[in-house]
Design a protein around this motif. Structure first.
Motif: not given
Length: 362
Positions: A172-181
């Protein structure tokens, strides 16, 4: 029976004649075997040496050589070349040991690494011999590989935390890989290039005009491979909070959100922490220091750079941002879930070995 100039004679049996004719008519046979067979058949038919020379285009000594070879070794002798000693004496093992020892040491003078020509001049052998020795011992002085060891005291705990999210995400969750280019440049070429055509590569002028930069904030959904992206002018904590708001609005309200991100200062700003306190469904998971390779979204950034940005021609920042948005749309039409395959225990062991080597050097 054919009698040679030396007084020796040889006989070509019907079986040998048949084999010789088959060899001559074989279109896949090496040409040197063909003309050798022709010499023997002509000799067996009583043709003189001068006429054999004319028909085969070979010298007198060559004709005599293969007549004698057939007389002593038969048909099989025509298919085998005599081994000849090399004109160059083989190098002794001490030369190889010297080249290897020097290759593992620093070169003389103001140079950073050995080249084949430098080593050849130092040892007194040819450059090709140096290359053979290097190849035999798996040495490549002209190549090098960059590395970065993490000094994070919580490296093991953070690595296992992030890999655990990749391999076994919470229910019941989502996993997000986050970063900035950041600092994506809108480059416009000064002259149009030529398209790809048969026998010629596509061309692009080296000169360009800069029309500004943009920063892409991206969040890769590890479960389905889709990407949430926003273009912004800067990458401060203010822009990061705006991106978090965009994620919060797009992800269903009943889902918990686990965010994997690096240790960039904007991600730990007090105002970001205050935002997290107000949005309890968000949980941050920081990668160890110097471990950007652990963040899955980096693969998407590499794909974006290779397929859209590197050869792109953009007349303005707006043009660049529109191209990035179109690329995001195309990517999300056929996304692929992210799959983690590396063994974290092997990574931990490799990092420990790296630190041990550095400690031994210092």
């Amino acid at each position: 029976m054919w009698r040679m100039r030396t007084g020796r004679a040889f006989t070509v049996s019907p079986t040998d004649r048949q084999r010789l004719r088959a060899l001559i008519s074989d279109r896949n046979a090496p040409q040197k075997h063909v003309w050798r067979a022709e010499i023997i058949l002509l000799s067996a038919d009583g043709v003189g040496t001068v006429e054999i020379m004319r028909q085969t285009g070979k010298s007198k000594t060559c004709v005599w050589r293969w007549q004698e070879r057939f007389a002593t070794e038969g048909f099989e002798g025509l298919l085998r070349d005599k081994t000849r000693p090399s004109r160059i004496a083989p190098l002794g093992p001490e030369i190889g040991e010297q080249v290897v020892a020097l290759s593992l040491a620093d070169p003389p003078g103001e140079t950073t690494h050995w080249t084949a020509d430098m080593m050849a001049a130092e040892v007194g052998v040819s450059a090709s011999a140096v290359r053979r020795i290097w190849k035999a011992h798996g040495l490549q002085p002209h190549r090098w590989r960059a590395f970065k060891l993490s000094n994070d005291p919580q490296f093991v705990a953070k690595l296992k935390d992030v890999v655990g999210l990749y391999v076994d995400p919470p229910a019941h969750a989502i996993v997000l890989s986050v970063d900035e280019k950041s600092q994506i440049q809108a480059l416009d070429r000064t002259q149009p290039g030529l398209p790809l055509k048969k026998g010629r590569l596509g061309t692009m002028t080296h000169d360009y005009k800069r029309h500004g930069t943009t920063t892409l904030f991206a969040a890769l959904n590890v479960l389905d491979g889709t990407v949430i992206g926003r273009n912004m002018q800067r990458h401060r904590h203010q822009e990061f909070i705006r991106f978090l708001n965009a994620i919060n609005a797009q992800v269903p309200a009943d889902k918990a959100i686990h965010v994997i991100l690096d240790n960039y200062a904007a991600h730990k700003h007090p105002k970001v922490r205050a935002w997290l306190d107000r949005h309890q469904r968000f949980t941050f998971h920081f990668t160890p220091t110097s471990c950007s390779w652990l963040n899955a979204v980096e693969g998407f950034f590499a794909k974006l750079s290779k397929r859209r940005l590197k050869r792109g021609v953009f007349h303005s920042v707006v043009d660049l941002q529109a191209a990035i948005n179109r690329f995001l749309t195309e990517h999300n039409q056929q996304p692929k879930p992210f799959t983690w395959t590396a063994d974290p225990d092997k990574i931990i062991a490799a990092v420990k070995r790296g630190h041990q080597v550095l400690d031994s050097i210092h």
